[in-house]
Design an enzyme around this catalytic site. Sequence first.
Site, PDB file in Angstrom:
ATOM      1  N   VAL B  12      25.458  51.566  36.569  1.00  0.00           N
ATOM      2  CA  VAL B  12      25.900  51.087  35.256  1.00  0.00           C
ATOM      3  C   VAL B  12      27.252  51.698  34.877  1.00  0.00           C
ATOM      4  O   VAL B  12      28.166  50.992  34.435  1.00  0.00           O
ATOM      5  CB  VAL B  12      24.840  51.370  34.167  1.00  0.00           C
ATOM      6  CG1 VAL B  12      25.337  50.894  32.801  1.00  0.00           C
ATOM      7  CG2 VAL B  12      23.525  50.687  34.510  1.00  0.00           C
ATOM      8  N   GLU B 124      22.124  49.393  23.062  1.00  0.00           N
ATOM      9  CA  GLU B 124      21.733  48.002  23.336  1.00  0.00           C
ATOM     10  C   GLU B 124      21.310  47.818  24.793  1.00  0.00           C
ATOM     11  O   GLU B 124      20.376  47.071  25.097  1.00  0.00           O
ATOM     12  CB  GLU B 124      22.913  47.076  23.014  1.00  0.00           C
ATOM     13  CG  GLU B 124      22.696  45.590  23.256  1.00  0.00           C
ATOM     14  CD  GLU B 124      21.654  44.984  22.320  1.00  0.00           C
ATOM     15  OE1 GLU B 124      21.876  44.953  21.116  1.00  0.00           O
ATOM     16  OE2 GLU B 124      20.590  44.533  22.823  1.00  0.00           O
ATOM     17  N   ILE B 131      20.865  41.392  27.951  1.00  0.00           N
ATOM     18  CA  ILE B 131      20.361  40.458  26.941  1.00  0.00           C
ATOM     19  C   ILE B 131      20.560  41.065  25.557  1.00  0.00           C
ATOM     20  O   ILE B 131      20.106  42.177  25.311  1.00  0.00           O
ATOM     21  CB  ILE B 131      18.851  40.191  27.128  1.00  0.00           C
ATOM     22  CG1 ILE B 131      18.542  39.726  28.543  1.00  0.00           C
ATOM     23  CG2 ILE B 131      18.353  39.176  26.112  1.00  0.00           C
ATOM     24  CD1 ILE B 131      17.046  39.674  28.850  1.00  0.00           C
ATOM     25  N   GLY B 182      16.986  45.623  46.869  1.00  0.00           N
ATOM     26  CA  GLY B 182      17.642  46.453  45.854  1.00  0.00           C
ATOM     27  C   GLY B 182      17.095  46.236  44.457  1.00  0.00           C
ATOM     28  O   GLY B 182      17.673  46.706  43.480  1.00  0.00           O
ATOM     29  N   ASP B 196       8.517  52.396  32.722  1.00  0.00           N
ATOM     30  CA  ASP B 196       9.788  51.828  32.262  1.00  0.00           C
ATOM     31  C   ASP B 196       9.531  50.816  31.141  1.00  0.00           C
ATOM     32  O   ASP B 196      10.217  50.813  30.108  1.00  0.00           O
ATOM     33  CB  ASP B 196      10.479  51.156  33.463  1.00  0.00           C
ATOM     34  CG  ASP B 196      11.728  50.415  33.074  1.00  0.00           C
ATOM     35  OD1 ASP B 196      12.776  51.077  32.918  1.00  0.00           O
ATOM     36  OD2 ASP B 196      11.669  49.183  32.910  1.00  0.00           O
ATOM     37  N   LYS B 200      10.691  50.988  27.029  1.00  0.00           N
ATOM     38  CA  LYS B 200      11.406  49.903  26.342  1.00  0.00           C
ATOM     39  C   LYS B 200      10.620  49.430  25.120  1.00  0.00           C
ATOM     40  O   LYS B 200      11.197  49.116  24.080  1.00  0.00           O
ATOM     41  CB  LYS B 200      11.682  48.765  27.319  1.00  0.00           C
ATOM     42  CG  LYS B 200      12.742  49.168  28.357  1.00  0.00           C
ATOM     43  CD  LYS B 200      12.811  48.187  29.519  1.00  0.00           C
ATOM     44  CE  LYS B 200      13.909  48.580  30.514  1.00  0.00           C
ATOM     45  NZ  LYS B 200      13.802  47.831  31.784  1.00  0.00           N
ATOM     46  N   GLY B 298      20.806  45.098  36.463  1.00  0.00           N
ATOM     47  CA  GLY B 298      21.977  44.763  37.267  1.00  0.00           C
ATOM     48  C   GLY B 298      23.218  45.421  36.695  1.00  0.00           C
ATOM     49  O   GLY B 298      23.314  45.680  35.500  1.00  0.00           O
TER      50      GLY B 298
END
Lengths: 397, 397
Positions: B12, B124, B131, B182, B196, B200, B298
């Site tokens: 990222v 965000e 998104i 990946g 995870d 969230k 991604g």
Amino acid sequence: MVKVAIIGFGVVGSGVAEILTDNGAGISRKAGDPIELKYILDVRDFPDSPFADKFIKVFDVIEGDPEVNVVVETIGGVSAALEFTERALKAGKSVVSSNKELVATHGRYLLELAAKNKVVYLFEASVGGGIPILRPLSECMAANDILEICGIVNGTANYIFTRMVQDGIPFEEALRGAQANGYAEKDPTADVEGLDTCRKLCILSSIAFGWHLLPEQVPTIGITKITLADEAYADSCGMRIKLLCRAIAGADGSICPFVEPHFVSMKDPLGGVEDVFNAIKVTGDSVGDVMFYGRGAGKLPTASAVVADIIAAVRKHTLAGYQPWQENRPGDVMFAERFASRWYVRLAKGELTGAKKLSAHQVQGEESGWMTGPMTRIDLNAELEGKTVLSVIRVMD
Amino acid sequence: MVKVAIIGFGVVGSGVAEILTDNGAGISRKAGDPIELKYILDVRDFPDSPFADKFIKVFDVIEGDPEVNVVVETIGGVSAALEFTERALKAGKSVVSSNKELVATHGRYLLELAAKNKVVYLFEASVGGGIPILRPLSECMAANDILEICGIVNGTANYIFTRMVQDGIPFEEALRGAQANGYAEKDPTADVEGLDTCRKLCILSSIAFGWHLLPEQVPTIGITKITLADEAYADSCGMRIKLLCRAIAGADGSICPFVEPHFVSMKDPLGGVEDVFNAIKVTGDSVGDVMFYGRGAGKLPTASAVVADIIAAVRKHTLAGYQPWQENRPGDVMFAERFASRWYVRLAKGELTGAKKLSAHQVQGEESGWMTGPMTRIDLNAELEGKTVLSVIRVMD
């Protein structure tokens, strides 16, 4: 203390009054300042309304009251709405609107007027009803160059298609059902001829690409000619017919905007959008496809978007600085006729060379359905010359 | 001039550097101030990177440089990330993060610390990758009381389900494929055990309901025990298995949060979400259901959300004032075991009274699949006593 005036006590305006009353505490907390509804302007009388003491008949009262900080414009149309919006902004009041026709036609001017008067002009409710779309597109996707906007933004048209497919009834009957259920107006022209969709595309496109696209620049085809035979052919390819608004960025900086019915694969998220739901797919160069989905109309959904904008107006949280609309650029519009895609074609008789013949469904006489390869509408028209064409519908790929 | 420091040059972080460089002009215009990347902090060396001249090894340089206004935290984990975030906020720098573990665990503290130092803390990118979800939920839906959050927020788990169904391969093989492509880490625990997803949900819930829900308060069931037989039974009911995070508001002000695999109808928009895509459905009292859909992970999608937050940080456009997270409220959590729903049950042998028997798919021995009526897990457990249970999966209604 923030005082709000609503102009136009129709479906959306009355929903705004209701939400401000019912969810008042939370709304005031989020705005950081107590919000109070002071006036409702409407030519009609509402003696039995719980808000009866707030009604007024002349805009001068709002304009001249320095206590009013935010004006909610839910009149619709362009004449009175434009005049009152101008006067409110010039009087130093922020304006919040659900009026897609006004924004699509005069958005650039009103955004500039608001900036000049150091107030804000917001209109989240003008596209997609209660679906968050304009703010996420402006702000959350701000790091992207937008490549394409593609949306189902008219619930009436989508409801009609859903009824045709699920109930096997023709367009006219589905339209009458939509009217009976309150999903279509008595005069359904704006919905079924694509004008409403066109206005929403202008707003989306102006935000995405930064210059004011005008309704007259968008080739617009409605849904009145779609038949059950077309729906049956679509179904035979695993597709649905949807009225799409699209604006596609060209490599040369141009955009290609259009509104027309499309064959959409049921594997595409847009293909599964049924009934009065709306969905807007936005493609960014970094983020790829994102889609926003929900009820695109209705009293409380739309009013909830208006109220969110009231909160943002109180916080002076404008969108304008993110992507100010520049002047209209007639030279930067690419004609949809030159945008290549596959096409569905239905012929009364004869063959279409180079196209795939679709499996027939209750064919009338010598009728046949075809799917072409990718080509422009100009090239397709050349292919169709001399043939008796019943339907031509673009395919979304 | 705004100077940015990135801490953590992984997937990222490197995407953020790339977008800031490639889309720099538009980003600076939207921020209203030129943005420049000044430092990248990483323990590793990147001599061949186009950003080679910006690398540093100690945080003190960033902390002590008054030119740096915005710190991008893309380290992940809680130890170094927490320390650097604290130090940056205390030094009067806004912090932008993609770190869901840190926000889920320490979000309330860091939001308060940011407010105290008159800077912003934005994240965000921590939910749904690129998104737009946290800002639309905070702002565009601000006029709503939120009734439910329901989302597919882990792309790895969803990709595994899609491969199981489409390729007919068991969980372990689908997981290996996800790792080869990946989409899954070498140690996939956080994805396949639901951690995870749980983190969230804590972030979504804290924004939606206004108080900090902690990961340890969320009953979390992963996907490792889902078999092809379960997928076949789901298919026989027109359903798909999806790992959902849900937080449901009770009439008494409580919320019921949980993460577990669900049977989801293919007619529900969530049922059609395939591969690595994410979708979050939010139900508001005024707007009804809205859904946000796109790639939830991604490099560039996630980085584009981080960069949008950098722009917002430059504009001091915080979310905190909209819905400040209050203290955790252990008494306000309703246990998922008491939340009634239908259930899918697979038995090794025997019958389940009061449930509908599902059509069998390549049944092993005396195995059978069942769909119960709505009941709590507590009542279901009573029904299952003494039976050899192979699978129990909640049904989303």
